[in-house]
Design an enzyme around this catalytic site. Structure first.
Site, PDB file in Angstrom:
ATOM      1  N   ASP A   1       0.840  -1.194   0.000  1.00 48.40           N
ATOM      2  CA  ASP A   1       0.000   0.000   0.000  1.00 48.40           C
ATOM      3  C   ASP A   1       0.878   1.248   0.000  1.00 48.40           C
ATOM      4  OD1 ASP A   1      -2.251  -1.577   0.138  1.00 48.40           O
ATOM      5  OD2 ASP A   1      -2.363  -1.500   2.324  1.00 48.40           O
TER       6      ASP A   1
ATOM      7  N   ASP B   1       0.327   8.155   7.806  1.00 47.52           N
ATOM      8  CA  ASP B   1       0.617   6.770   8.194  1.00 47.52           C
ATOM      9  C   ASP B   1       1.923   6.713   8.971  1.00 47.52           C
ATOM     10  OD1 ASP B   1      -1.541   5.313   7.041  1.00 47.52           O
ATOM     11  OD2 ASP B   1      -0.627   5.463   5.070  1.00 47.52           O
TER      12      ASP B   1
ATOM     13  N   GLU C   1       1.283  -2.453  10.623  1.00 44.97           N
ATOM     14  CA  GLU C   1       1.130  -2.494   9.173  1.00 44.97           C
ATOM     15  C   GLU C   1       2.294  -1.799   8.488  1.00 44.97           C
ATOM     16  OE1 GLU C   1      -2.100  -1.298   5.688  1.00 44.97           O
ATOM     17  OE2 GLU C   1      -2.122  -0.234   7.592  1.00 44.97           O
ATOM     18  N   GLU C   2       2.884  -0.808   9.152  1.00 44.72           N
ATOM     19  CA  GLU C   2       3.918   0.002   8.525  1.00 44.72           C
ATOM     20  C   GLU C   2       5.320  -0.575   8.684  1.00 44.72           C
ATOM     21  OE1 GLU C   2       2.716   2.269   6.678  1.00 44.72           O
ATOM     22  OE2 GLU C   2       0.707   1.991   7.512  1.00 44.72           O
TER      23      GLU C   2
ATOM     24  N   ASP D   1      -2.815  -1.221  13.383  1.00 46.49           N
ATOM     25  CA  ASP D   1      -2.862  -0.451  12.143  1.00 46.49           C
ATOM     26  C   ASP D   1      -2.943   1.006  12.597  1.00 46.49           C
ATOM     27  OD1 ASP D   1      -3.316   0.825   9.781  1.00 46.49           O
ATOM     28  OD2 ASP D   1      -4.963  -0.458   9.122  1.00 46.49           O
TER      29      ASP D   1
ATOM     30  N   LEU E   1      -3.022   3.958  11.274  1.00 41.50           N
ATOM     31  CA  LEU E   1      -3.969   4.897  10.660  1.00 41.50           C
ATOM     32  C   LEU E   1      -4.637   4.224   9.467  1.00 41.50           C
ATOM     33  CD1 LEU E   1      -4.746   7.708  11.611  1.00 41.50           C
ATOM     34  CD2 LEU E   1      -3.398   8.647   9.752  1.00 41.50           C
ATOM     35  N   ASP E   2      -5.773   3.612   9.718  1.00 48.55           N
ATOM     36  CA  ASP E   2      -6.528   2.922   8.676  1.00 48.55           C
ATOM     37  C   ASP E   2      -7.330   3.930   7.856  1.00 48.55           C
ATOM     38  OD1 ASP E   2      -7.872   0.311   7.620  1.00 48.55           O
ATOM     39  OD2 ASP E   2      -9.538   1.624   8.174  1.00 48.55           O
TER      40      ASP E   2
ATOM     41  N   GLU F   1      -6.091  -5.949  11.731  1.00 44.30           N
ATOM     42  CA  GLU F   1      -7.357  -5.350  11.314  1.00 44.30           C
ATOM     43  C   GLU F   1      -8.524  -6.262  11.679  1.00 44.30           C
ATOM     44  OE1 GLU F   1      -6.198  -2.576   7.491  1.00 44.30           O
ATOM     45  OE2 GLU F   1      -6.324  -4.733   7.139  1.00 44.30           O
TER      46      GLU F   1
END
Length: 339
Positions: free
Chosen positions: A82, A88, A111-112, A130, A132-133, A289
């Site tokens: 992504d 993010d 996630e990052e 996560d 910042l979704d 998530e």
């Protein structure tokens, strides 16, 4: 005379507003309920406070996003492919720092980050997050969120982090929650004893209990799915969507997972991100998530499924594993599974 009456009336209204109780602060709520956790010794309570503190910092940054240069793409992609947004990266830094300084977390899955981050070998908890979704929506002022899962480590504190500490099933979660940055900012979480929602009061800088014992309606009339990808859906998914249309359900899809889930939690509905030709394993990540929202959904009387199995029973094989995701009102998810 009339002006005096109006002034007196306005004063009376204002006084009644001032006299309204604000509610129970998050810190007090956590303290009053920490004995519900079997291993309670203060660390989990402090961890939840650390998350709340970091969310206040992120909320501040989100609210001034249009005034300083933190909007738009960061010019890189994360490990899941992504495109990273500037926010993010910022949110990931804020949460990592808060959790590192707190000392309760031994490892962070984000996630990052390609791998887990070793924060403190003495910590008793593992957190998957996560930061910042839906962050691409910040450019158009649409609600976004943070999602987190908390697990108790399985190895002995002080020893190196083990794979068994990281790759745990959703059913092993001791707490999970999300923060919704919208028209108001809300923190919703569960420790396995129901779901409670707290609204941020910015002038006081504190979260207050606003949605106690949240319950998801067993049925609903809202379905949330990106129908732009409908041509690549499998036939059972297409059939269920047609069922929704035949029954005059309302289509609502924001594109921010937290925002779509939160609406359905309050009003009843189903959120679907199925397998597609482009993403045959689904797109949403199991660890940071789906597991968290599945735990919240079940604690609120809802249901979460991959379409074939309960989300919380899935065994993760790697940090960024993906899964199809059906979550929401219990009867709606059950009906979708039947297709």
């Amino acid at each position: 005379m009339q002006r005096s009456i109006n002034n007196a009336y306005s004063t009376s209204i204002e006084t009644s507003r001032i006299a309204q109780p604000i509610g129970t602060a998050l810190d007090r709520f956590i303290k009053n309920h920490q004995d519900q956790f079997a291993f309670a010794s203060g660390e989990l309570s402090q961890l939840l406070r650390d998350i709340a503190l970091a969310s206040k910092v992120v909320n501040r940054e989100v609210n001034k996003a249009g005034l300083i240069d933190i909007m738009g793409a960061a010019g890189s992609t994360n490990n899941t492919g992504d495109q990273q947004q500037k926010l993010d990266v910022l949110a990931n830094i804020r949460f990592t720092r808060a959790l590192m300084k707190g000392g309760e977390v031994c490892a962070l899955v984000s996630e990052e980050s390609e791998s887990y981050v070793d924060l403190n070998n003495e910590g008793k908890y593992v957190i998957a997050i996560d930061p910042l979704d839906g962050s691409s929506n910040i450019d158009v002022n649409v609600s976004i969120g943070t999602i987190f899962s908390i697990y108790r480590r399985k190895s002995i504190a002080g020893m190196p982090i083990q794979e068994e500490d990281i790759l745990q099933k959703g059913s092993d979660q001791v707490a999970a929650g999300y923060i919704l940055y919208g028209s108001s900012t809300m923190l919703v979480y569960t420790t396995g004893h129901g779901v409670n929602g707290f609204t941020y009061e910015p002038s006081l800088g504190e979260y207050f209990l606003s949605h106690p014992d949240m319950q998801m309606p067993a049925d609903g009339k809202i379905y949330s799915i990106n129908e732009g990808s409908a041509n690549s859906f499998e036939k059972p998914v297409k059939d269920y969507i047609q069922h929704c249309k035949d029954n005059n359900y309302t289509a609502r899809y924001i594109g921010s997972l937290v925002a779509d889930f939160h609406r359905n939690l309050l009003k009843g509905g189903i959120y679907i991100y199925p397998a597609t030709a482009k993403d045959p394993q689904g797109k949403l990540r199991l660890m940071y998530e789906c597991n968290a929202l599945a735990f919240i959904a079940e604690q609120a009387g809802g249901k979460a499924s991959s379409g074939k199995a309960r989300i919380l029973d899935l065994e993760p094989r790697h940090l960024h594993e993906r899964t199809p995701f059906y979550v929401g009102s219990k009867n709606m998810v059950t009906k979708a599974e039947s297709f």
